[in-house]
Design a protein around this motif. Structure first.
Motif, PDB file in Angstrom:
ATOM      1  N   MET A   1       0.823  -1.194   0.000  1.00 44.33           N
ATOM      2  CA  MET A   1       0.000   0.000   0.000  1.00 44.33           C
ATOM      3  C   MET A   1       0.868   1.260   0.000  1.00 44.33           C
ATOM      4  N   MET A   2       1.899   1.246   0.865  1.00 43.13           N
ATOM      5  CA  MET A   2       2.771   2.414   0.969  1.00 43.13           C
ATOM      6  C   MET A   2       3.524   2.655  -0.343  1.00 43.13           C
ATOM      7  N   GLU A   3       3.909   1.580  -1.001  1.00 35.81           N
ATOM      8  CA  GLU A   3       4.633   1.717  -2.263  1.00 35.81           C
ATOM      9  C   GLU A   3       3.747   2.340  -3.343  1.00 35.81           C
ATOM     10  N   LYS A   4       2.460   2.004  -3.347  1.00 39.97           N
ATOM     11  CA  LYS A   4       1.534   2.602  -4.314  1.00 39.97           C
ATOM     12  C   LYS A   4       1.380   4.100  -4.066  1.00 39.97           C
ATOM     13  N   VAL A   5       1.296   4.481  -2.805  1.00 42.71           N
ATOM     14  CA  VAL A   5       1.179   5.896  -2.463  1.00 42.71           C
ATOM     15  C   VAL A   5       2.425   6.644  -2.916  1.00 42.71           C
ATOM     16  N   LEU A   6       3.597   6.062  -2.700  1.00 46.42           N
ATOM     17  CA  LEU A   6       4.837   6.704  -3.117  1.00 46.42           C
ATOM     18  C   LEU A   6       4.921   6.831  -4.640  1.00 46.42           C
ATOM     19  N   LEU A   7       4.485   5.812  -5.357  1.00 47.69           N
ATOM     20  CA  LEU A   7       4.511   5.874  -6.817  1.00 47.69           C
ATOM     21  C   LEU A   7       3.525   6.903  -7.367  1.00 47.69           C
ATOM     22  N   VAL A   8       2.358   7.009  -6.744  1.00 44.82           N
ATOM     23  CA  VAL A   8       1.383   8.019  -7.159  1.00 44.82           C
ATOM     24  C   VAL A   8       1.935   9.417  -6.890  1.00 44.82           C
ATOM     25  N   SER A   9       2.553   9.601  -5.728  1.00 42.36           N
ATOM     26  CA  SER A   9       3.133  10.915  -5.428  1.00 42.36           C
ATOM     27  C   SER A   9       4.281  11.238  -6.372  1.00 42.36           C
ATOM     28  N   LEU A  10       5.045  10.239  -6.782  1.00 44.83           N
ATOM     29  CA  LEU A  10       6.117  10.455  -7.753  1.00 44.83           C
ATOM     30  C   LEU A  10       5.548  10.889  -9.100  1.00 44.83           C
ATOM     31  N   MET A  11       4.453  10.267  -9.519  1.00 41.17           N
ATOM     32  CA  MET A  11       3.805  10.671 -10.769  1.00 41.17           C
ATOM     33  C   MET A  11       3.276  12.099 -10.680  1.00 41.17           C
ATOM     34  N   LEU A  44      12.265  18.171  -7.884  1.00 41.77           N
ATOM     35  CA  LEU A  44      13.235  17.133  -8.229  1.00 41.77           C
ATOM     36  C   LEU A  44      13.889  16.540  -6.986  1.00 41.77           C
ATOM     37  N   ILE A  45      14.169  17.374  -6.006  1.00 43.40           N
ATOM     38  CA  ILE A  45      14.709  16.871  -4.738  1.00 43.40           C
ATOM     39  C   ILE A  45      13.718  15.918  -4.081  1.00 43.40           C
ATOM     40  N   SER A  46      12.456  16.300  -4.078  1.00 47.33           N
ATOM     41  CA  SER A  46      11.420  15.439  -3.485  1.00 47.33           C
ATOM     42  C   SER A  46      11.279  14.135  -4.259  1.00 47.33           C
ATOM     43  N   SER A  47      11.364  14.208  -5.579  1.00 42.42           N
ATOM     44  CA  SER A  47      11.248  13.004  -6.405  1.00 42.42           C
ATOM     45  C   SER A  47      12.411  12.044  -6.150  1.00 42.42           C
ATOM     46  N   ILE A  48      13.601  12.590  -6.036  1.00 45.68           N
ATOM     47  CA  ILE A  48      14.758  11.732  -5.751  1.00 45.68           C
ATOM     48  C   ILE A  48      14.618  11.096  -4.370  1.00 45.68           C
ATOM     49  N   ALA A  49      14.087  11.837  -3.409  1.00 43.82           N
ATOM     50  CA  ALA A  49      13.870  11.270  -2.079  1.00 43.82           C
ATOM     51  C   ALA A  49      12.857  10.128  -2.126  1.00 43.82           C
ATOM     52  N   ILE A  50      11.805  10.282  -2.908  1.00 41.56           N
ATOM     53  CA  ILE A  50      10.808   9.215  -3.027  1.00 41.56           C
ATOM     54  C   ILE A  50      11.405   7.985  -3.696  1.00 41.56           C
ATOM     55  N   VAL A  51      12.199   8.203  -4.742  1.00 39.74           N
ATOM     56  CA  VAL A  51      12.863   7.071  -5.404  1.00 39.74           C
ATOM     57  C   VAL A  51      13.791   6.366  -4.427  1.00 39.74           C
ATOM     58  N   SER A  52      14.489   7.128  -3.593  1.00 36.81           N
ATOM     59  CA  SER A  52      15.373   6.538  -2.590  1.00 36.81           C
ATOM     60  C   SER A  52      14.592   5.701  -1.572  1.00 36.81           C
ATOM     61  N   ILE A  53      13.401   6.153  -1.204  1.00 36.50           N
ATOM     62  CA  ILE A  53      12.566   5.392  -0.269  1.00 36.50           C
ATOM     63  C   ILE A  53      12.049   4.121  -0.935  1.00 36.50           C
ATOM     64  N   VAL A  54      11.597   4.227  -2.189  1.00 35.88           N
ATOM     65  CA  VAL A  54      11.051   3.068  -2.897  1.00 35.88           C
ATOM     66  C   VAL A  54      12.127   1.997  -3.081  1.00 35.88           C
ATOM     67  N   LEU A  55      13.340   2.434  -3.432  1.00 38.13           N
ATOM     68  CA  LEU A  55      14.428   1.478  -3.660  1.00 38.13           C
ATOM     69  C   LEU A  55      15.121   1.044  -2.370  1.00 38.13           C
ATOM     70  N   LYS A  56      14.751   1.645  -1.242  1.00 33.87           N
ATOM     71  CA  LYS A  56      15.304   1.323   0.076  1.00 33.87           C
ATOM     72  C   LYS A  56      16.822   1.425   0.089  1.00 33.87           C
ATOM     73  N   THR A  57      17.317   2.571  -0.362  1.00 31.25           N
ATOM     74  CA  THR A  57      18.750   2.823  -0.402  1.00 31.25           C
ATOM     75  C   THR A  57      19.046   4.247   0.051  1.00 31.25           C
ATOM     76  N   LYS A  58      20.278   4.436   0.505  1.00 30.78           N
ATOM     77  CA  LYS A  58      20.723   5.769   0.910  1.00 30.78           C
ATOM     78  C   LYS A  58      21.680   6.353  -0.115  1.00 30.78           C
ATOM     79  N   ALA A  59      21.782   5.725  -1.266  1.00 31.44           N
ATOM     80  CA  ALA A  59      22.749   6.135  -2.284  1.00 31.44           C
ATOM     81  C   ALA A  59      22.413   7.482  -2.904  1.00 31.44           C
ATOM     82  N   PHE A  60      21.161   7.883  -2.864  1.00 32.45           N
ATOM     83  CA  PHE A  60      20.749   9.115  -3.525  1.00 32.45           C
ATOM     84  C   PHE A  60      20.798  10.335  -2.608  1.00 32.45           C
ATOM     85  N   LEU A  61      21.184  10.168  -1.355  1.00 36.37           N
ATOM     86  CA  LEU A  61      21.175  11.289  -0.430  1.00 36.37           C
ATOM     87  C   LEU A  61      22.202  12.354  -0.815  1.00 36.37           C
ATOM     88  N   GLU A  62      23.351  11.917  -1.337  1.00 37.07           N
ATOM     89  CA  GLU A  62      24.351  12.887  -1.791  1.00 37.07           C
ATOM     90  C   GLU A  62      23.835  13.669  -2.991  1.00 37.07           C
TER      91      GLU A  62
END
Length: 94
Positions: A1-11, A44-62
């Motif tokens: 459910m949470m992943e769907k919400v994140l994908l909708v917010s990304l769109m 764009l910053i918010s979108s990258i943060a959402i992608v980082s949450i969806v992929l469960k990684t901290k690689a995009f924080l920099e």
């Protein structure tokens, strides 16, 4: 459910970026264009943060940090250009 919400917010963020690009191109005034560019940076910053949450990684924080700094500097430079007509003032040798 949470992943769907994140994908909708990304769109929705990407739709907002597309509308802001229209504002940058067809904006009625230069300050409107500056605000639209700054808002694109924030989205764009918010979108990258959402992608980082969806992929469960901290690689995009920099990337988020660098994009935030660049968006801030770009907004300052564009505002200075609107106000004075130049970005870098050169001293004359006279």
């Amino acid at each position: 459910m949470m992943e769907k919400v994140l994908l909708v917010s990304l769109m929705l963020f990407m739709i907002a970026v597309a509308l802001l690009l229209y504002r940058v191109i067809k904006g009625p005034s230069m300050p409107d264009r500056a605000i639209a560019l700054d808002t694109i940076g924030v989205n764009l910053i918010s979108s990258i943060a959402i992608v980082s949450i969806v992929l469960k990684t901290k690689a995009f924080l920099e990337a988020i940090l660098i994009l935030g700094i660049l968006a801030f500097i770009g907004t300052i430079a564009f505002s200075k250009y609107i106000e004075r007509g130049v970005i870098v003032e050169r001293k004359s040798s006279r």
